[in-house]
Design an enzyme around this catalytic site. Structure first.
Site, mmCIF file in Angstrom:
data_model
loop_
_atom_site.group_PDB
_atom_site.id
_atom_site.type_symbol
_atom_site.label_atom_id
_atom_site.label_comp_id
_atom_site.label_asym_id
_atom_site.label_seq_id
_atom_site.Cartn_x
_atom_site.Cartn_y
_atom_site.Cartn_z
ATOM 1 N N CYS A 48 27.245 26.949 9.366
ATOM 2 C CA CYS A 48 27.827 27.979 9.025
ATOM 3 C C CYS A 48 27.900 28.056 7.477
ATOM 4 O O CYS A 48 27.867 29.266 7.003
ATOM 5 C CB CYS A 48 29.205 28.170 9.544
ATOM 6 S SG CYS A 48 30.328 27.032 9.433
ATOM 7 N N GLU A 70 36.240 31.916 13.719
ATOM 8 C CA GLU A 70 35.362 31.222 12.565
ATOM 9 C C GLU A 70 33.947 31.765 12.851
ATOM 10 O O GLU A 70 33.294 31.347 13.496
ATOM 11 C CB GLU A 70 35.283 29.666 12.962
ATOM 12 C CG GLU A 70 36.777 29.050 12.517
ATOM 13 C CD GLU A 70 37.343 29.185 11.062
ATOM 14 O OE1 GLU A 70 36.393 29.457 10.442
ATOM 15 O OE2 GLU A 70 38.453 28.885 11.135
ATOM 16 N N GLY A 95 31.546 31.003 16.012
ATOM 17 C CA GLY A 95 30.254 31.609 16.429
ATOM 18 C C GLY A 95 29.819 32.817 15.353
ATOM 19 O O GLY A 95 30.307 32.723 14.140
ATOM 20 N N SER A 96 28.880 33.711 15.894
ATOM 21 C CA SER A 96 28.474 34.574 14.847
ATOM 22 C C SER A 96 29.435 35.735 14.553
ATOM 23 O O SER A 96 30.296 35.813 15.518
ATOM 24 C CB SER A 96 27.177 35.073 15.676
ATOM 25 O OG SER A 96 27.534 35.820 16.767
ATOM 26 N N GLY A 119 32.245 37.696 17.160
ATOM 27 C CA GLY A 119 33.591 37.419 16.638
ATOM 28 C C GLY A 119 33.978 38.887 16.912
ATOM 29 O O GLY A 119 35.513 39.098 17.099
ATOM 30 N N LYS A 127 34.734 27.168 26.677
ATOM 31 C CA LYS A 127 33.489 27.675 26.951
ATOM 32 C C LYS A 127 32.583 27.023 25.936
ATOM 33 O O LYS A 127 32.515 27.849 25.066
ATOM 34 C CB LYS A 127 33.335 29.268 27.248
ATOM 35 C CG LYS A 127 32.615 30.074 28.285
ATOM 36 C CD LYS A 127 31.159 29.698 27.891
ATOM 37 C CE LYS A 127 30.434 30.559 26.634
ATOM 38 N NZ LYS A 127 29.162 30.182 26.288
HETATM 39 P P1 NAD Z 1 27.057 32.786 19.033
HETATM 40 O O1 NAD Z 1 27.960 33.895 18.561
HETATM 41 O O2 NAD Z 1 25.694 33.391 19.520
HETATM 42 O O3 NAD Z 1 27.625 32.044 20.250
HETATM 43 C C1 NAD Z 1 28.961 31.638 20.151
HETATM 44 C C2 NAD Z 1 29.572 31.198 21.447
HETATM 45 O O4 NAD Z 1 29.885 32.566 21.881
HETATM 46 C C3 NAD Z 1 28.700 30.822 22.464
HETATM 47 O O5 NAD Z 1 29.663 29.687 23.158
HETATM 48 C C4 NAD Z 1 28.097 32.137 23.289
HETATM 49 O O6 NAD Z 1 28.044 31.701 24.524
HETATM 50 C C5 NAD Z 1 29.394 32.848 23.046
HETATM 51 N N1 NAD Z 1 29.167 34.243 23.375
HETATM 52 C C6 NAD Z 1 28.042 34.928 23.070
HETATM 53 N N2 NAD Z 1 28.121 36.421 23.444
HETATM 54 C C7 NAD Z 1 29.510 36.298 23.853
HETATM 55 C C8 NAD Z 1 30.285 37.556 24.158
HETATM 56 N N3 NAD Z 1 29.828 38.748 24.363
HETATM 57 N N4 NAD Z 1 31.522 37.144 24.843
HETATM 58 C C9 NAD Z 1 32.013 35.939 24.778
HETATM 59 N N5 NAD Z 1 31.508 35.081 24.131
HETATM 60 C C10 NAD Z 1 30.105 35.118 23.919
HETATM 61 O O7 NAD Z 1 26.553 31.661 17.849
HETATM 62 P P2 NAD Z 1 25.782 30.617 17.936
HETATM 63 O O8 NAD Z 1 24.406 30.988 17.784
HETATM 64 O O9 NAD Z 1 26.163 29.625 18.991
HETATM 65 O O10 NAD Z 1 26.183 29.693 16.428
HETATM 66 C C11 NAD Z 1 25.877 30.056 15.219
HETATM 67 C C12 NAD Z 1 26.723 31.037 14.575
HETATM 68 O O11 NAD Z 1 27.911 30.189 14.650
HETATM 69 C C13 NAD Z 1 26.371 31.491 13.179
HETATM 70 O O12 NAD Z 1 26.726 32.653 12.997
HETATM 71 C C14 NAD Z 1 27.174 30.032 12.302
HETATM 72 O O13 NAD Z 1 27.529 30.580 11.142
HETATM 73 C C15 NAD Z 1 28.518 30.304 13.217
HETATM 74 N N6 NAD Z 1 29.485 29.161 13.021
HETATM 75 C C16 NAD Z 1 30.515 29.336 12.189
HETATM 76 C C17 NAD Z 1 31.296 28.366 12.100
HETATM 77 C C18 NAD Z 1 32.709 28.327 11.088
HETATM 78 O O14 NAD Z 1 33.371 27.412 11.332
HETATM 79 N N7 NAD Z 1 32.803 29.556 10.625
HETATM 80 C C19 NAD Z 1 30.846 27.088 12.560
HETATM 81 C C20 NAD Z 1 29.706 26.921 13.252
HETATM 82 C C21 NAD Z 1 28.789 27.981 13.575
#
Ligand code: NAD
Length: 497
Positions: free
Chosen positions: A298, A263, A240-241, A245, A187
């Protein structure tokens, strides 16, 4: 030199449907996502907004392919050959993949073409090449029995990715997952789904059987949530965030205790000791890592913790460096820095900047003429001084080109400030005193620590954080452990005395 990127971008035919069971299909609910490019407002509407019904379809197809053994029972050599073929096909499509990611996310084409896409391809090759050199374990035998420990695939693996580096993050997850024998349902972020849909097409061409590789675009709280809650998904791997997470952990608990890998975000510190002899290099490396890609990385070092004795000199050097990271047209093949991913993200970053000013911090942005489309989303490099350790801008992940300067008098204080964070992704210490470097690097609470550097990276080493930056590791052969479970098998030889 690649030319006419904008011309090519305007003429792209983009696949916006889901890829399920080897075919591109519309969401059965018929919903789509309307959006525009952050580069110039180009209309990008029409991406499928899949729902739980589509997730059911994809998980069922993945489950069927897993049970059939068509993929998991292939030998390591066969799996390796197919993924290497996929890497070759991605190489051939490198320009197209880079344009797709630029159009959707606004990061400079140059970054994608010369850095990010080659990195994704290299990671795929690294994993594919590692598989047949990776052994399971035989336990020292007893007289009449033998135990061995094998890595077994989990089954259907769900993968949820963010928008900031779409293909690198996807490959870090789908490559080890596939090589361990799993079938995957990906996804992607709603902001960046085009390139992974293109890769789905290439995966089929490379020989990955139908049902083994599925891509289901859509909103996180609908498609992502349905995937993470699905009872027939055996593992969910998310980047993601930290906020989302934590939800993923809850979804795993509410459903079937599936294996979870996370992550998440960061607020990574860089400590500058007065024993650092090359402040110029430290400032240049900091600027590169926090201002590159508009700070949407990130592990970006968004907190610099400087000895009071050298603070003024260091900040002057940093301000000078910041002038090199002025956003420019992402389609211009010479631009190093492009846009922020969306108007919404730009608004979030600007809101944090307002909060910083409101809380009394002193703000600096370089004076610059920004040559960019008037509809582009961007933020200038921003440096905050006089920042309180517990203030919002010192604690929260801004995910933009914003760095806060914090000051210390003693090294113990520097470590305390560095560790005073809910995150623990990366950290760095700059010093020419070896004892200090070793001692401080051991004290820092982070998954990755750099000494006199930042951002060093290689496929051979694990990547991942601690605390609210996540659990588990991407990259390196340790990633294979994430996408498998250990099975112990005992064999009894009754005829042996
Ligand atoms: P986000 O958490 O908003 O979204 C990430 C993914 O999760 C997207 O595909 C989104 O559609 C999905 N998502 C959102 N809500 C969800 C839910 N309720 N259930 C399941 N999936 C859901 O993050 P973003 O804005 O896309 O990316 C930025 C974030 O990602 C920052 O916090 C960044 O630090 C982090 N990030 C971490 C790493 C790492 O390796 N540690 C790498 C890249 C980005």
């Amino acid at each position: 030199m690649i030319k006419n990127i904008k011309y090519k971008a305007d003429r792209l035919i983009i696949e916006k449907r889901a890829f399920i069971n080897g075919a591109f299909v519309k969401s059965h609910g018929g919903k789509i996502i309307n959006k525009v490019s952050p580069v110039d407002g180009m209309d990008l509407s029409g991406l499928c907004a899949c729902d739980s019904g589509d997730i059911d379809r994809a998980v069922a197809a993945a489950g069927k392919s897993f049970e059939s053994g068509i993929w998991r029972n292939k030998s390591p050599l066969e799996k390796k050959a197919i993924l290497l073929r996929l890497a070759d096909l991605m190489e051939k499509s490198r320009e197209r993949l880079a344009i797709l990611d630029t159009v959707e996310t606004g990061r400079a084409f140059k970054n994608y073409y010369y850095d990010s896409i080659p990195k994704a391809i290299a990671a795929l090759r690294y994993f594919a090449e590692s598989l047949d050199k990776y052994y399971d374990y035989a336990v020292p035998p007893r007289s009449n029995s033998l135990a061995f420990v094998t890595r077994e695939p989990l089954g259907v693996v769900g993968i949820i990715t963010p928008w900031n580096d779409p293909l690198v993050v996807s490959v870090w997850k789908f490559a080890p997952a596939l090589l361990m024998g799993n079938s995957v349902v990906i996804k992607p972020a709603e902001q960046s789904s085009f390139s992974i849909l293109e890769v789905a097409k290439l995966a089929q061409k490379a020989g990955i059987p139908d049902g083994v590789f599925n891509v289901v675009p859509g909103y996180g709280d609908i498609a992502g949530k349905a995937l993470a809650l699905h009872r027939n998904v055996a593992g969910i791997f998310f980047t993601g965030s930290s906020e989302v997470g934590k939800l993923i952990l809850q979804y795993a608990g509410q459903s079937n205790m599936k294996k979870v890998g996370l992550e998440c975000g960061g607020k990574s510190p860089m400590i500058i000791s007065k024993k650092c002899q090359d402040l110029g290099r430290a400032a240049a490396v900091l600027a590169e890592n926090i201002f590159y890609h508009q700070g949407q990385i990130c592990s970006a070092p968004s907190r610099v913790i400087v000895d009071a004795e050298i603070q003024a000199r260091f900040v002057e050097l940093l301000k000078k460096e910041s002038r090199k990271y002025i956003p420019a047209d992402p389609f211009d093949a010479n631009s190093d820095v492009g846009c922020v991913v969306s108007r919404e993200q730009e608004g979030k970053i600007r809101q944090y900047i307002k909060i910083g000013v409101r809380d009394g911090a002193k703000m600096f942005t370089p004076r610059a003429t920004v040559k960019i489309n008037p509809r582009a989303c961007y933020v200038l490099p921003t440096i905050f001084e006089d920042v309180k350790i517990d203030s919002v801008i010192a604690q929260e992940e801004i995910f933009g080109p914003v760095v806060v300067v914090l000051v210390f008098d003693h090294m113990e204080e520097a470590v305390k400030i560095a560790n005073n964070s809910r995150f623990g992704l990366a950290a760095s210490i700059w010093t020419n005193d070896l004892d200090e470097a070793y001692h401080i690097s051991r004290e820092l609470q982070a998954g990755i620590v750099h000494v006199n550097s930042y951002g060093d990276d290689d496929d051979t080493v694990p990547f991942g954080g601690i605390k609210e930056s996540g659990v588990g590791k991407d990259k390196s052969i340790f990633a294979f452990d994430e996408y498998s479970y250990l099975k112990t098998t005992w064999i009894r030889f009754d005829n042996i005395e």
